[in-house]
Design a protein around this motif. Structure first.
Motif, PDB file in Angstrom:
ATOM      1  N   ARG A 127      -5.173 -14.199  -0.694  1.00  0.00           N
ATOM      2  CA  ARG A 127      -3.939 -13.632  -1.346  1.00  0.00           C
ATOM      3  C   ARG A 127      -3.231 -12.826  -0.275  1.00  0.00           C
ATOM      4  N   PRO A 128      -4.061 -12.047   0.441  1.00  0.00           N
ATOM      5  CA  PRO A 128      -3.263 -11.014   1.390  1.00  0.00           C
ATOM      6  C   PRO A 128      -2.440 -11.855   2.415  1.00  0.00           C
ATOM      7  N   LEU A 129      -3.180 -12.948   2.868  1.00  0.00           N
ATOM      8  CA  LEU A 129      -2.595 -13.825   4.062  1.00  0.00           C
ATOM      9  C   LEU A 129      -1.234 -14.582   3.356  1.00  0.00           C
ATOM     10  N   LEU A 130      -1.309 -14.982   2.149  1.00  0.00           N
ATOM     11  CA  LEU A 130      -0.221 -15.349   1.423  1.00  0.00           C
ATOM     12  C   LEU A 130       0.846 -14.456   1.502  1.00  0.00           C
ATOM     13  N   ASP A 131       0.595 -13.152   0.980  1.00  0.00           N
ATOM     14  CA  ASP A 131       1.687 -12.013   1.011  1.00  0.00           C
ATOM     15  C   ASP A 131       2.536 -11.777   2.280  1.00  0.00           C
ATOM     16  N   PHE A 132       1.360 -11.981   3.390  1.00  0.00           N
ATOM     17  CA  PHE A 132       2.027 -11.705   4.626  1.00  0.00           C
ATOM     18  C   PHE A 132       2.964 -12.891   5.012  1.00  0.00           C
ATOM     19  N   ARG A 133       2.659 -14.154   4.912  1.00  0.00           N
ATOM     20  CA  ARG A 133       3.660 -15.046   4.947  1.00  0.00           C
ATOM     21  C   ARG A 133       4.824 -15.297   4.319  1.00  0.00           C
ATOM     22  N   ARG A 134       4.732 -14.805   2.908  1.00  0.00           N
ATOM     23  CA  ARG A 134       5.958 -14.798   2.230  1.00  0.00           C
ATOM     24  C   ARG A 134       7.048 -13.708   2.786  1.00  0.00           C
ATOM     25  N   GLY A 135       6.319 -12.418   3.475  1.00  0.00           N
ATOM     26  CA  GLY A 135       7.217 -11.574   3.915  1.00  0.00           C
ATOM     27  C   GLY A 135       7.836 -11.982   5.196  1.00  0.00           C
ATOM     28  N   ASN A 140      12.604 -13.425   8.196  1.00  0.00           N
ATOM     29  CA  ASN A 140      13.056 -14.071   9.394  1.00  0.00           C
ATOM     30  C   ASN A 140      13.861 -15.346   8.956  1.00  0.00           C
ATOM     31  N   ILE A 141      13.830 -15.823   7.570  1.00  0.00           N
ATOM     32  CA  ILE A 141      14.447 -16.901   7.170  1.00  0.00           C
ATOM     33  C   ILE A 141      15.587 -16.545   6.042  1.00  0.00           C
ATOM     34  N   ALA A 142      15.158 -15.853   5.234  1.00  0.00           N
ATOM     35  CA  ALA A 142      16.169 -15.239   4.152  1.00  0.00           C
ATOM     36  C   ALA A 142      16.881 -13.913   4.531  1.00  0.00           C
ATOM     37  N   ASP A 143      16.454 -13.273   5.549  1.00  0.00           N
ATOM     38  CA  ASP A 143      17.079 -12.027   5.979  1.00  0.00           C
ATOM     39  C   ASP A 143      17.131 -10.887   5.020  1.00  0.00           C
ATOM     40  N   SER A 144      15.967 -10.693   4.212  1.00  0.00           N
ATOM     41  CA  SER A 144      15.780  -9.854   3.218  1.00  0.00           C
ATOM     42  C   SER A 144      14.797  -8.905   3.570  1.00  0.00           C
ATOM     43  N   PRO A 145      15.126  -7.704   4.336  1.00  0.00           N
ATOM     44  CA  PRO A 145      14.065  -6.906   4.905  1.00  0.00           C
ATOM     45  C   PRO A 145      13.266  -6.178   3.960  1.00  0.00           C
ATOM     46  N   GLN A 146      14.217  -5.778   2.625  1.00  0.00           N
ATOM     47  CA  GLN A 146      13.524  -5.081   1.789  1.00  0.00           C
ATOM     48  C   GLN A 146      12.368  -6.018   1.059  1.00  0.00           C
ATOM     49  N   SER A 147      12.730  -7.119   0.560  1.00  0.00           N
ATOM     50  CA  SER A 147      11.743  -8.091   0.139  1.00  0.00           C
ATOM     51  C   SER A 147      10.639  -8.474   1.019  1.00  0.00           C
ATOM     52  N   ALA A 148      10.750  -8.426   2.346  1.00  0.00           N
ATOM     53  CA  ALA A 148       9.729  -8.611   3.413  1.00  0.00           C
ATOM     54  C   ALA A 148       8.919  -7.364   3.379  1.00  0.00           C
ATOM     55  N   ARG A 149       9.461  -6.136   3.437  1.00  0.00           N
ATOM     56  CA  ARG A 149       8.514  -4.853   3.448  1.00  0.00           C
ATOM     57  C   ARG A 149       7.834  -4.836   2.337  1.00  0.00           C
ATOM     58  N   ALA A 150       8.164  -5.219   1.067  1.00  0.00           N
ATOM     59  CA  ALA A 150       7.237  -5.097   0.063  1.00  0.00           C
ATOM     60  C   ALA A 150       6.185  -6.128   0.107  1.00  0.00           C
ATOM     61  N   ALA A 151       6.425  -7.224   0.655  1.00  0.00           N
ATOM     62  CA  ALA A 151       5.194  -7.965   0.677  1.00  0.00           C
ATOM     63  C   ALA A 151       4.296  -8.078   1.853  1.00  0.00           C
TER      64      ALA A 151
END
Length: 261
Positions: A127-135, A140-151
């Motif tokens: 699960r932690p690895l999955l969360d990181f990859r969703r980040g 880098n693809i969706a350009d959503s830094p806040q969603s990335a930071r949460a992930a």
């Protein structure tokens, strides 16, 4: 693969050899060591896929080998945990292909990681690895830094709880990259320094040059930043120009260095 890719049931000599090869950018050799087991063992097949996917991300080559390994891992998966981990690898391979411009597979990456999230329980080891990859997708693809930071923060907490030092080196680095983008220089320097420290302690040589460059980007002292970039360049050349995407960020070596080599 996160950490050294080992579990309590792994054969220590084999895993030690795999880690040493992986950390020195010898992914094909490391994958070959796992070949006999990977034909029948879901965990070994997944680890072999991770190695070959990392090779794609760092070199931009070997896509067919990684796809073949992934299909084997998917075929061998027997329960939701194994199927979820395989889906996570599919998402990461598709992400790498999109990021490096080999082929746009952004939709496939998102779908695969969403499937992994549905299959993996909150307490699953992957699960932690999955969360990181969703980040990574968010940043880098969706350009959503806040969603990335949460992930990344979820991944960081999970990696801390599991003692996954290598994954922590990645979460520190990517959280720091968002801080740098937002002008939070002190926080960025701290995160990049932690990432570099962990990679040096683990001996993750292939990931050390990128960590040095990231720290240099947040370093206010020009002389210190120059030393960090010079050391990154030395490691980059030592490993034969890996990771390939780092080359534009490096200064060419001085003429006397070229002559000495």
């Amino acid at each position: 693969m996160s950490g050294s890719g080992t579990t309590a049931d792994d054969d220590p000599p084999l895993q030690t050899a795999v880690w040493r090869l992986r950390s020195r950018a010898c992914w094909t050799d490391a994958a070959a060591l796992l070949g006999p087991r990977a034909a029948t063992d879901p965990a070994a097949a997944l680890q072999r896929t991770s190695l070959l996917t990392e090779r794609c991300l760092y070199t931009g080559t070997g896509w067919t080998d990684a796809e073949d390994a992934l299909r084997t891992a998917e075929a061998l998966a027997q329960d939701d945990s194994e199927r979820g981990a395989a889906a996570c690898e599919r998402g990461y391979l598709a992400y790498a292909s999109t990021l490096l411009g080999a082929r746009d597979r952004a939709d496939e990456a998102s779908v695969a990681l969403s499937r992994a999230a549905a299959l993996l329980s909150p307490a699953a080891p992957a699960r932690p690895l999955l969360d990181f990859r969703r980040g990574l997708i968010a940043q880098n693809i969706a350009d959503s830094p806040q969603s990335a930071r949460a992930a990344y923060r979820r991944a960081h907490a999970g990696a801390t709880a599991r003692g996954d030092e290598l994954l922590l080196s990645f979460t520190w680095r990517h959280l720091a990259s968002i801080s740098l983008r937002e002008g939070e220089l002190a926080e960025a320097r701290h995160g990049f320094a932690e990432s570099l420290r962990i990679r040096e302690e683990l001996g993750y040589l292939v990931g050390t040059a990128p960590a040095l460059i990231s720290l240099a980007d947040a370093e206010p002292e020009p002389e210190v930043a120059a030393r960090l970039r010079a050391e990154a360049g030395r490691l980059f050349r030592l490993l034969g120009g890996v990771p390939t995407w780092l080359a534009p960020r490096l200064d060419p070596p001085a003429p006397e260095t070229v002559e000495a080599n």
